[in-house]
Design a protein around this motif. Structure first.
Motif, short mmCIF file in Angstrom:
data_model
loop_
_atom_site.label_atom_id
_atom_site.label_comp_id
_atom_site.label_asym_id
_atom_site.label_seq_id
_atom_site.Cartn_x
_atom_site.Cartn_y
_atom_site.Cartn_z
N LEU A 1 -3.62 160.10 16.36
CA LEU A 1 -2.21 159.76 16.18
C LEU A 1 -1.41 160.97 15.69
CD1 LEU A 1 -2.47 156.24 14.46
CD2 LEU A 1 -2.02 156.74 16.88
N GLN B 1 -10.49 156.46 14.93
CA GLN B 1 -9.38 155.73 15.55
C GLN B 1 -8.00 156.29 15.23
OE1 GLN B 1 -10.05 153.76 17.84
NE2 GLN B 1 -12.23 153.48 17.43
N LEU B 2 -7.86 157.01 14.13
CA LEU B 2 -6.52 157.39 13.68
C LEU B 2 -6.20 158.88 13.82
CD1 LEU B 2 -6.33 155.18 10.46
CD2 LEU B 2 -5.54 154.63 12.77
N CYS C 1 4.83 155.59 14.82
CA CYS C 1 4.19 155.64 13.51
C CYS C 1 4.32 157.02 12.89
CB CYS C 1 2.71 155.26 13.65
SG CYS C 1 1.76 155.36 12.12
N PHE D 1 1.16 151.14 16.97
CA PHE D 1 1.37 152.39 16.24
C PHE D 1 2.42 153.30 16.90
CE2 PHE D 1 -3.25 151.98 14.61
CZ PHE D 1 -2.83 151.14 13.60
N LYS E 1 -4.07 149.98 17.90
CA LYS E 1 -3.58 151.18 18.59
C LYS E 1 -3.33 150.90 20.06
CE LYS E 1 -6.56 154.53 19.02
NZ LYS E 1 -7.41 155.71 18.72
N ASN E 2 -4.26 150.19 20.71
CA ASN E 2 -4.12 149.92 22.14
C ASN E 2 -3.18 148.77 22.45
OD1 ASN E 2 -6.02 151.67 23.98
ND2 ASN E 2 -7.11 151.34 22.04
N TRP F 1 -8.75 150.24 16.65
CA TRP F 1 -8.66 150.50 18.09
C TRP F 1 -7.77 149.46 18.76
CZ3 TRP F 1 -9.72 147.57 22.37
CH2 TRP F 1 -9.79 148.23 23.60
#
Length: 341
Positions: A300, A296-297, A270, A267, A262-263, A259
């Protein structure tokens, strides 16, 4: 990205200890045996005084460890640098390094190490556009009989191969800590299977490969060394493939860490992620490792491979951090291919 030479015959190799040293067993015996192996292969080995030293959680104070690296880096007679160990506080050497000096050095060279060495193997490409190997420390070459793991690593760092294959088995328990077994090969006893988070049977990715030990990367976020935004902008047209692996992080720690990356915007651009087998994968409060990754992913919208042969659970594939690489996966197996600097 700078072009570096792979390890050549009769090269001069520097062994450094930018984090822990190898004073204690089994690492001392393995390091001694690895030196013998490489000298028999015709290499000239320069051993840092710190390599066999340990002072609680470090081989020496931070500045001394930083100076140790810089001497090897700026020495034009040195062709290749091996780290002898990971550790805990390598980040403290960063304040004593000048990355502009590192970037402008007339004879840049490969550094090989992982874990705490993420502090250099990640920042060399991010700050200086200099690639680095992410793979086993030098004592791993100290087993009496080189297995497929060690042979593949050696063939890759010497440039004999560019394509590395997944392994059939991985080590669930390290038996080499026991007296009389210090120089054994790894205990590869569990079937290895790469997995796709979205259950796809086949995946192919190409892009700029960057990453390291997630435990270490967390300490860099938001510091003056965090120039990831600049790095991903430089290589956005190629796309970024992140590789991540963990040491101390629990399932929930990993969820929070992803997390945070990402924030922090890491990413952006990505194209996919490659997640190494974790040391700590036990579910907490019925919250599984797979759930942490998905939580979390998934948003994306890119392929995510996990339980890949990368990181702290051997055998592991050696990666060129900062390189343009190709990752291919099919039905639990895969390959990672170095394409260009």
């Amino acid at each position: 990205m700078r072009k570096l030479s792979f390890l050549k015959p009769k090269s001069k190799i520097a062994l450094i200890a930018p984090s822990f040293g190898c004073q204690d067993e089994p690492y001392k015996s393995r390091l001694e045996q690895a030196i013998k192996h490489f000298e028999q292969l015709g290499y000239n080995i320069q051993v840092s005084p710190l390599a066999f030293r340990s002072m609680r959680v470090e081989s020496a104070p931070p500045k001394e460890r930083a100076d140790d690296f810089m001497r090897a880096w700026l020495d034009e007679d040195i062709d290749f640098i091996f780290s002898v160990s990971g550790g805990e506080l390598m980040n403290e050497i960063l304040d004593y390094l000048d990355f502009e000096v590192i970037k402008k050095a007339p004879h840049p060279k490969f550094l090989l190490g992982y874990s705490d060495n993420t502090n250099l193997s990640f920042l060399l490409p991010v700050l200086a556009d200099i690639p680095a190997f992410y793979g086993p420390h030098f004592p791993e070459f100290g087993c009496l009989k080189w297995d497929d793991f060690v042979k593949q690593t050696y063939d890759f760092i010497t440039g004999k191969i560019r394509l590395q294959h997944s392994f059939d088995y991985y080590q669930s328990e390290d038996l080499r800590q026991q007296s009389g077994h210090f120089l054994d090969s790894i205990n590869a006893d569990q079937k290895s299977e790469w997995k796709s988070l979205d259950k796809k049977r086949s995946i192919s990715l190409e892009g700029r490969l960057i990453g390291g030990c997630l435990d270490v990367l967390l300490t860099l976020i938001g510091t003056k060394y965090d120039k990831v935004a600049d790095f991903v902008e430089r290589y956005k047209d190629e796309g970024i493939i992140w590789f991540l692996e963990t040491y101390d992080l629990s399932v929930l720690d990993t969820c929070r860490a992803l997390w945070q990356l990402k924030n922090a915007g890491w990413f952006k651009y990505c194209k996919g992620l490659v997640i190494g087998r974790p040391l700590q994968r036990e579910a907490l409060y019925d919250f599984s490792y797979e759930e942490a990754l998905t939580r979390q992913l998934k948003d994306l919208g890119v392929p995510v491979l996990y339980d890949v042969d990368v990181g702290h659970v051997p055998p592991s594939i050696t990666l060129v951090n900062g390189s343009y690489s190709r990752i291919c996966y099919r039905d639990g197996k895969g390959t990672i291919e170095f394409l260009k600097f």
